[in-house]
Design a protein around this motif. Structure first.
Motif, PDB file in Angstrom:
ATOM      1  N   PRO A 133       0.725  -1.264   0.000  1.00 60.86           N
ATOM      2  CA  PRO A 133       0.000   0.000   0.000  1.00 60.86           C
ATOM      3  C   PRO A 133       0.766   1.336   0.000  1.00 60.86           C
ATOM      4  O   PRO A 133       1.686   1.503   0.723  1.00 60.86           O
ATOM      5  N   VAL A 134       0.356   2.425  -0.895  1.00 58.91           N
ATOM      6  CA  VAL A 134       0.327   3.917  -0.916  1.00 58.91           C
ATOM      7  C   VAL A 134      -0.996   4.231  -1.569  1.00 58.91           C
ATOM      8  O   VAL A 134      -1.344   3.544  -2.489  1.00 58.91           O
ATOM      9  N   SER A 135      -1.688   5.309  -1.179  1.00 57.06           N
ATOM     10  CA  SER A 135      -3.026   5.495  -1.739  1.00 57.06           C
ATOM     11  C   SER A 135      -3.086   6.591  -2.786  1.00 57.06           C
ATOM     12  O   SER A 135      -2.577   7.675  -2.578  1.00 57.06           O
ATOM     13  N   PHE A 136      -3.713   6.297  -3.897  1.00 59.39           N
ATOM     14  CA  PHE A 136      -3.904   7.260  -4.970  1.00 59.39           C
ATOM     15  C   PHE A 136      -5.326   7.158  -5.488  1.00 59.39           C
ATOM     16  O   PHE A 136      -5.954   6.115  -5.407  1.00 59.39           O
ATOM     17  N   ALA A 137      -5.796   8.229  -6.099  1.00 59.32           N
ATOM     18  CA  ALA A 137      -7.074   8.168  -6.806  1.00 59.32           C
ATOM     19  C   ALA A 137      -7.018   9.075  -8.017  1.00 59.32           C
ATOM     20  O   ALA A 137      -6.300  10.050  -8.044  1.00 59.32           O
ATOM     21  N   ALA A 138      -7.791   8.731  -9.075  1.00 55.60           N
ATOM     22  CA  ALA A 138      -7.860   9.569 -10.271  1.00 55.60           C
ATOM     23  C   ALA A 138      -9.262  10.124 -10.384  1.00 55.60           C
ATOM     24  O   ALA A 138     -10.212   9.498  -9.972  1.00 55.60           O
ATOM     25  N   GLY A 139      -9.403  11.309 -10.893  1.00 57.32           N
ATOM     26  CA  GLY A 139     -10.722  11.922 -10.964  1.00 57.32           C
ATOM     27  C   GLY A 139     -10.863  12.814 -12.173  1.00 57.32           C
ATOM     28  O   GLY A 139      -9.933  13.021 -12.920  1.00 57.32           O
ATOM     29  N   PRO A 140     -12.053  13.362 -12.348  1.00 57.24           N
ATOM     30  CA  PRO A 140     -12.356  14.171 -13.537  1.00 57.24           C
ATOM     31  C   PRO A 140     -11.900  15.617 -13.417  1.00 57.24           C
ATOM     32  O   PRO A 140     -12.523  16.514 -13.966  1.00 57.24           O
ATOM     33  N   TRP A 141     -10.814  15.864 -12.645  1.00 55.33           N
ATOM     34  CA  TRP A 141     -10.283  17.219 -12.533  1.00 55.33           C
ATOM     35  C   TRP A 141      -8.860  17.241 -13.051  1.00 55.33           C
ATOM     36  O   TRP A 141      -8.227  16.215 -13.193  1.00 55.33           O
ATOM     37  N   ASP A 142      -8.365  18.454 -13.259  1.00 53.29           N
ATOM     38  CA  ASP A 142      -6.972  18.598 -13.663  1.00 53.29           C
ATOM     39  C   ASP A 142      -6.090  18.959 -12.471  1.00 53.29           C
ATOM     40  O   ASP A 142      -4.881  18.779 -12.525  1.00 53.29           O
ATOM     41  N   ASN A 143      -6.683  19.471 -11.392  1.00 51.41           N
ATOM     42  CA  ASN A 143      -5.907  19.815 -10.212  1.00 51.41           C
ATOM     43  C   ASN A 143      -5.555  18.578  -9.397  1.00 51.41           C
ATOM     44  O   ASN A 143      -6.224  17.547  -9.500  1.00 51.41           O
ATOM     45  N   ARG A 144      -4.507  18.693  -8.554  1.00 49.75           N
ATOM     46  CA  ARG A 144      -4.032  17.579  -7.740  1.00 49.75           C
ATOM     47  C   ARG A 144      -4.048  17.953  -6.268  1.00 49.75           C
ATOM     48  O   ARG A 144      -3.860  19.117  -5.914  1.00 49.75           O
ATOM     49  N   LEU A 145      -4.233  16.940  -5.421  1.00 52.79           N
ATOM     50  CA  LEU A 145      -4.199  17.129  -3.973  1.00 52.79           C
ATOM     51  C   LEU A 145      -3.317  16.062  -3.346  1.00 52.79           C
ATOM     52  O   LEU A 145      -3.473  14.872  -3.640  1.00 52.79           O
ATOM     53  N   VAL A 146      -2.402  16.475  -2.487  1.00 57.41           N
ATOM     54  CA  VAL A 146      -1.578  15.552  -1.709  1.00 57.41           C
ATOM     55  C   VAL A 146      -1.876  15.811  -0.241  1.00 57.41           C
ATOM     56  O   VAL A 146      -1.808  16.953   0.220  1.00 57.41           O
ATOM     57  N   VAL A 147      -2.219  14.758   0.507  1.00 56.74           N
ATOM     58  CA  VAL A 147      -2.479  14.872   1.940  1.00 56.74           C
ATOM     59  C   VAL A 147      -1.421  14.056   2.675  1.00 56.74           C
ATOM     60  O   VAL A 147      -1.256  12.861   2.413  1.00 56.74           O
ATOM     61  N   ILE A 148      -0.706  14.713   3.583  1.00 50.74           N
ATOM     62  CA  ILE A 148       0.347  14.059   4.364  1.00 50.74           C
ATOM     63  C   ILE A 148      -0.053  14.116   5.831  1.00 50.74           C
ATOM     64  O   ILE A 148      -0.310  15.191   6.374  1.00 50.74           O
ATOM     65  N   ILE A 149      -0.123  12.958   6.475  1.00 54.94           N
ATOM     66  CA  ILE A 149      -0.462  12.862   7.888  1.00 54.94           C
ATOM     67  C   ILE A 149       0.829  12.674   8.687  1.00 54.94           C
ATOM     68  O   ILE A 149       1.597  11.737   8.420  1.00 54.94           O
ATOM     69  N   LEU A 150       1.065  13.554   9.650  1.00 53.74           N
ATOM     70  CA  LEU A 150       2.235  13.435  10.528  1.00 53.74           C
ATOM     71  C   LEU A 150       1.803  12.712  11.796  1.00 53.74           C
ATOM     72  O   LEU A 150       1.098  13.274  12.635  1.00 53.74           O
ATOM     73  N   ARG A 151       2.215  11.454  11.939  1.00 57.74           N
ATOM     74  CA  ARG A 151       1.760  10.628  13.061  1.00 57.74           C
ATOM     75  C   ARG A 151       2.665  10.806  14.277  1.00 57.74           C
ATOM     76  O   ARG A 151       3.882  10.643  14.183  1.00 57.74           O
TER      77      ARG A 151
END
Length: 386
Positions: A24-42
């Motif tokens: 596992p690393v998680s990704f998703a594709a969608g109907p937009w051109d913009n990108r989002l990266v979410v980083i969780i600091l545990r």
């Protein structure tokens, strides 16, 4: 004898446990051109040390050995806040408006200060754990948008991320996985899989991951940099959302030794994302860095800090308006602290994340307040988009 794909994989030792495209690393594709990266600091980042409020008169007394500011080498941000010296390499991003911070934020979680519960609530995105949300807030975001595929969002890491748990499809990868194949073995796999589109796509991803493991000099890169590089590679292609976590933020003692190392890794990750997402892709990207809660305003007796409440959110990307420390500063005087010990939260961190998603993906306020982050009050626009 016909060499089947199954037999070929067994012969070259490509087990599920060792395959980067099966872990596992998680990704998703969608109907937009913009990108989002979410980083969780545990582990709960000490936001007061990362983004130091040296202009608050109570600061030096609260942090007798940990206090920072321009006088002792912390780069000044705006005349009130300074950046921890370990993140000095990020100052060009700050100057370019590609890096910003929001102080005195938190989730609705209060008082018990458990890492596990705090992280679960952060990733569930709900008002409380009693609501029993089965989905993470990023997955609920994907559920609101038609046309999402497994290549839209990627979760990166060794374990399942609550953040992307749910019915919307996501893909996973782990930087800790390893796959070493000779050129002859790769060519043999290409021949066997060339007539099977799905298996051929898997092989292409494996080759891509192998390339992400080494730098220009041929040396194996650290896991956090490989993670960022792989996330960027997928975001340059079909993926539109990537999520992963970084550990090592629980600094109960000797914070002056432990925190700089963690902050250096975070700086490496942000710089790698910018370097790999060059040009127009970076300009369409927003990066959100969140942690389960902040740490105590006063340092403890072992030159560390304990679990607190209010903390800091870090954001970056060419699509966002950086060069600012946002949020309503509550002050660090004894009467201004939450329960006399923690930085008082002045706004829900979910509201800032929601405004970023609204700007990147044109989501309406009702969807964000009722489905993605049920119970959140979006409030006034913090103007984080360029």
């Amino acid at each position: 004898m016909t060499l089947s794909r199954r037999r070929l994989l067994n012969l070259i030792g490509c087990s599920a446990a060792a395959s980067p495209f099966l872990t596992p690393v998680s990704f998703a594709a969608g109907p937009w051109d913009n990108r989002l990266v979410v980083i969780i600091l545990r582990g709960a980042l000490d936001g007061l040390d990362a983004v130091q409020p040296y202009g608050d008169p109570a600061w030096p007394e609260l942090r007798r050995t940990l206090a920072g500011g321009p006088e002792i080498g912390s780069p000044d941000l705006d005349g009130f806040f300074a950046l921890h010296p370990a993140m000095r390499p990020l100052m060009p991003m700050w100057a370019a408006g590609d890096l910003g911070f929001v102080h005195a934020v938190s989730t609705p979680y209060r008082d018990k200060r458990s890492h596990f519960d705090g992280q679960d609530l952060l990733e569930a995105g709900t008002m409380s754990l009693a609501e029993g949300a089965r989905d993470g807030w990023l997955n609920r975001l994907l559920q609101t948008v038609p046309g999402v595929s497994g290549d839209t969002a990627y979760a990166i890491g060794r374990g399942d991320m609550y953040l992307l748990r749910g019915s919307a499809p996501v893909a996973n990868w782990s930087a800790e996985a390893d796959l070493t194949l000779s050129p002859q073995a790769l060519r043999l796999m290409e021949l066997v899989m060339q007539d099977d589109p799905k298996m051929h796509a898997v092989l292409q991803e494996a080759e891509l991951l192998a390339g992400a493991d080494v730098d220009a000099g041929g040396k194996r890169r650290p896991g956090h940099i490989r993670t960022a590089a792989f996330a960027a590679e997928r975001l340059r292609s079909d993926a539109r959302i990537a999520a992963f976590s970084l550990n090592g933020w629980d600094t109960h003692q000797d914070q002056h030794r432990a925190l700089p190392k963690a902050l250096e890794r975070l700086a490496d990750v942000l710089l790698t994302l910018k370097e790999e997402l060059t040009g127009p892709v970076w300009n369409k990207t927003g990066v959100v860095v969140m942690t389960e809660f902040g740490r105590t305003a006063r340092e403890n007796g072992t030159r560390g800090t304990d679990h607190g409440t209010g903390g800091v959110m870090i954001y970056a990307g060419g699509a966002l308006r950086g060069g600012q420390v946002g949020g309503a500063w509550p002050g660090l005087g004894q009467a201004e602290l939450y329960q006399g010990r923690d930085l008082e939260p002045t706004r829900d961190v979910r509201a800032y994340a929601a405004w970023i998603m609204r700007g990147l993906f044109s989501l309406d306020a009702t969807t964000l307040e009722t489905k993605v982050f049920p119970g959140v009050d979006l409030g006034d626009d913090p103007r984080m988009m360029r």
